[in-house]
Motif scaffolding. Sequence first.
Motif, short mmCIF file in Angstrom:
data_model
loop_
_atom_site.label_atom_id
_atom_site.label_comp_id
_atom_site.label_asym_id
_atom_site.label_seq_id
_atom_site.Cartn_x
_atom_site.Cartn_y
_atom_site.Cartn_z
N LEU A 109 -10.72 7.66 -4.22
CA LEU A 109 -11.79 6.81 -3.68
C LEU A 109 -11.96 6.96 -2.17
CD1 LEU A 109 -11.20 3.54 -5.77
CD2 LEU A 109 -12.96 5.29 -6.11
N LEU A 110 -10.94 6.62 -1.39
CA LEU A 110 -11.11 6.59 0.07
C LEU A 110 -11.45 7.97 0.64
CD1 LEU A 110 -8.17 4.19 1.10
CD2 LEU A 110 -10.61 3.65 0.86
N SER A 111 -10.58 8.95 0.39
CA SER A 111 -10.82 10.28 0.95
C SER A 111 -12.11 10.90 0.41
CB SER A 111 -9.64 11.21 0.63
OG SER A 111 -8.49 10.80 1.33
N ALA A 112 -12.32 10.76 -0.89
CA ALA A 112 -13.49 11.38 -1.50
C ALA A 112 -14.79 10.75 -1.01
CB ALA A 112 -13.39 11.27 -3.02
N MET A 113 -14.81 9.42 -0.92
CA MET A 113 -16.02 8.75 -0.45
C MET A 113 -16.27 9.04 1.04
SD MET A 113 -15.59 5.15 -2.52
CE MET A 113 -17.06 4.39 -1.85
N GLY A 114 -15.19 9.13 1.82
CA GLY A 114 -15.36 9.47 3.23
C GLY A 114 -15.92 10.87 3.41
N SER A 115 -15.36 11.83 2.65
CA SER A 115 -15.86 13.20 2.71
C SER A 115 -17.31 13.27 2.25
CB SER A 115 -14.98 14.10 1.85
OG SER A 115 -15.49 15.42 1.82
N GLY A 116 -17.64 12.52 1.20
CA GLY A 116 -19.00 12.53 0.67
C GLY A 116 -20.01 11.95 1.64
N ALA A 117 -19.62 10.89 2.35
CA ALA A 117 -20.54 10.27 3.32
C ALA A 117 -20.83 11.20 4.49
CB ALA A 117 -19.95 8.95 3.82
N GLY A 118 -19.91 12.14 4.75
CA GLY A 118 -20.12 13.09 5.82
C GLY A 118 -20.43 14.48 5.29
N SER A 119 -21.18 14.53 4.21
CA SER A 119 -21.39 15.82 3.56
C SER A 119 -22.87 16.18 3.48
CB SER A 119 -20.74 15.80 2.17
OG SER A 119 -20.65 17.09 1.65
N PHE A 120 -23.22 16.99 2.49
CA PHE A 120 -24.51 17.68 2.43
C PHE A 120 -25.73 16.77 2.55
CE2 PHE A 120 -21.64 20.49 -0.02
CZ PHE A 120 -21.77 21.64 0.75
N SER A 121 -25.79 15.71 1.74
CA SER A 121 -27.03 14.94 1.67
C SER A 121 -27.39 14.34 3.03
CB SER A 121 -26.93 13.86 0.60
OG SER A 121 -25.91 12.94 0.91
N VAL A 122 -26.43 13.71 3.68
CA VAL A 122 -26.71 13.09 4.98
C VAL A 122 -26.93 14.14 6.05
CG1 VAL A 122 -25.78 11.59 6.79
CG2 VAL A 122 -25.44 11.00 4.38
N LEU A 123 -26.10 15.18 6.07
CA LEU A 123 -26.19 16.18 7.14
C LEU A 123 -27.47 17.02 7.03
CD1 LEU A 123 -22.49 17.36 7.26
CD2 LEU A 123 -23.70 16.01 8.98
N ILE A 124 -27.78 17.50 5.84
CA ILE A 124 -29.00 18.30 5.68
C ILE A 124 -30.24 17.44 5.90
CG2 ILE A 124 -30.39 19.59 4.00
CD1 ILE A 124 -27.87 20.82 2.94
N GLY A 125 -30.20 16.20 5.42
CA GLY A 125 -31.32 15.29 5.65
C GLY A 125 -31.51 14.99 7.13
N ALA A 126 -30.41 14.70 7.84
CA ALA A 126 -30.50 14.40 9.27
C ALA A 126 -31.00 15.60 10.06
CB ALA A 126 -29.13 13.97 9.79
N ALA A 127 -30.51 16.78 9.74
CA ALA A 127 -30.95 17.99 10.45
C ALA A 127 -32.41 18.30 10.17
CB ALA A 127 -30.06 19.17 10.06
#
Length: 406
Positions: A109-127
């Motif tokens: 939960l913790l590590s996986a959700m943290g990695s997911g929040a800083g991953s493709f969807s947010v980063l590609i969308g923000a860029a």
Amino acid sequence: MFHSLRKPDVLLTTLAAAGILLVTMGARQSIGLFVSPLNTSTGLGIATISLALAIGQFSWGAIQPVAGAIADRYGPRPVLIGGVLLLAVGSALTPFVDSAFGLVLTLGLLSAMGSGAGSFSVLIGAAAQRMPAEARGAASGVINAGGSFGQFVFAPVLQGLIQALGWMGAMWSLAVMTLGALPLVNKLTNRPVTQVHHADAGSDGSLRQAIATALRNRDYLLLHAGFFTCGFHIAFLVTHLPGEVSLCGLPASVASWSLAIIGLSNVFGSLYAGACISRYRSKHVLAVMYASRAALIGWYLLAPHTEMTFYLFAAGLGFTWLATVPPTAGIVGKLFGVRYLATLFGLTLLSHQVGGFLGAWLGGLAVARFGDYSWMWYADMALAVFAALVNLPIREAPVARKLAAA
């Protein structure tokens, strides 16, 4: 092709997003190296540890649309900072747990959700929201390459730390390393959002309307079906490649270097994918990638299982490893625009991680039941063929027509 990234502000935005993904994906994609020492230390069993990591695969995907929706509404900065901190906390707490529940909490939960929040969807969308349309394809390839390079860097480093400090020391070191992404968050999010033409925004409706429209779209659902297979394939290999290497009587270093080769190869694959989607329809790029995986697995099953076989297999698979992300995100952007790209691509990543959950979990069950991964390899081949075929009916306009319209 990459001349569109020459503007300093576009290049800085792209490199900042790539750097964040380098850390979050490098940490996530190397977690399989801890399976054997975790099992030896805790005695929980491969099946139990695989279940915890499978839950982590699902959690990583489940958080993507949520994180994307929050980023679309409030901006990506708090989401990215929270994700990095959560990843660090989950890694730091893992050595203190010795039960299945504890492992599910920290890695699942913790590590996986943290990695997911800083991953493709947010980063590609923000860029994508911070650069012109003509730069997005190349940028997505470079950002994706950053995540792959992270795997190349993290896998051998963590293997060395496991050998030098033990798995607990390596896990605490990983927690510290993840914090290195925090300065890059400011570099990415301090850039202003580009004002896009209304048609490029996808819709003037609400986020709920955008999601409802997408879920009724046949092409979007076909894209999900193919990406499900990608998740199954990647999670199975990330979690169980070290076990496959061990079953073949080869040293653990072969697994860590194979994962590193996958990451390095995917740097080139991601850059190539970013270039291809500017020249060819993304659905055709995806079909070729998935079909190549089926062929490579077939070759691996017939080849002698030597160190060189694993390295060649890793290089071949690595070229398409996460290179599926740029064309997949590109199709979502073409269908619905970039206004809610983080959310809609996040939902696509959720389907990816439903496949990831099954790939990680069933791999553990298979080896516990049959003593090897043969049936998983056969299933992987069949699903790769399915993914290649299911992408072909997607209704995507030719690239030339899209460029002319733009």
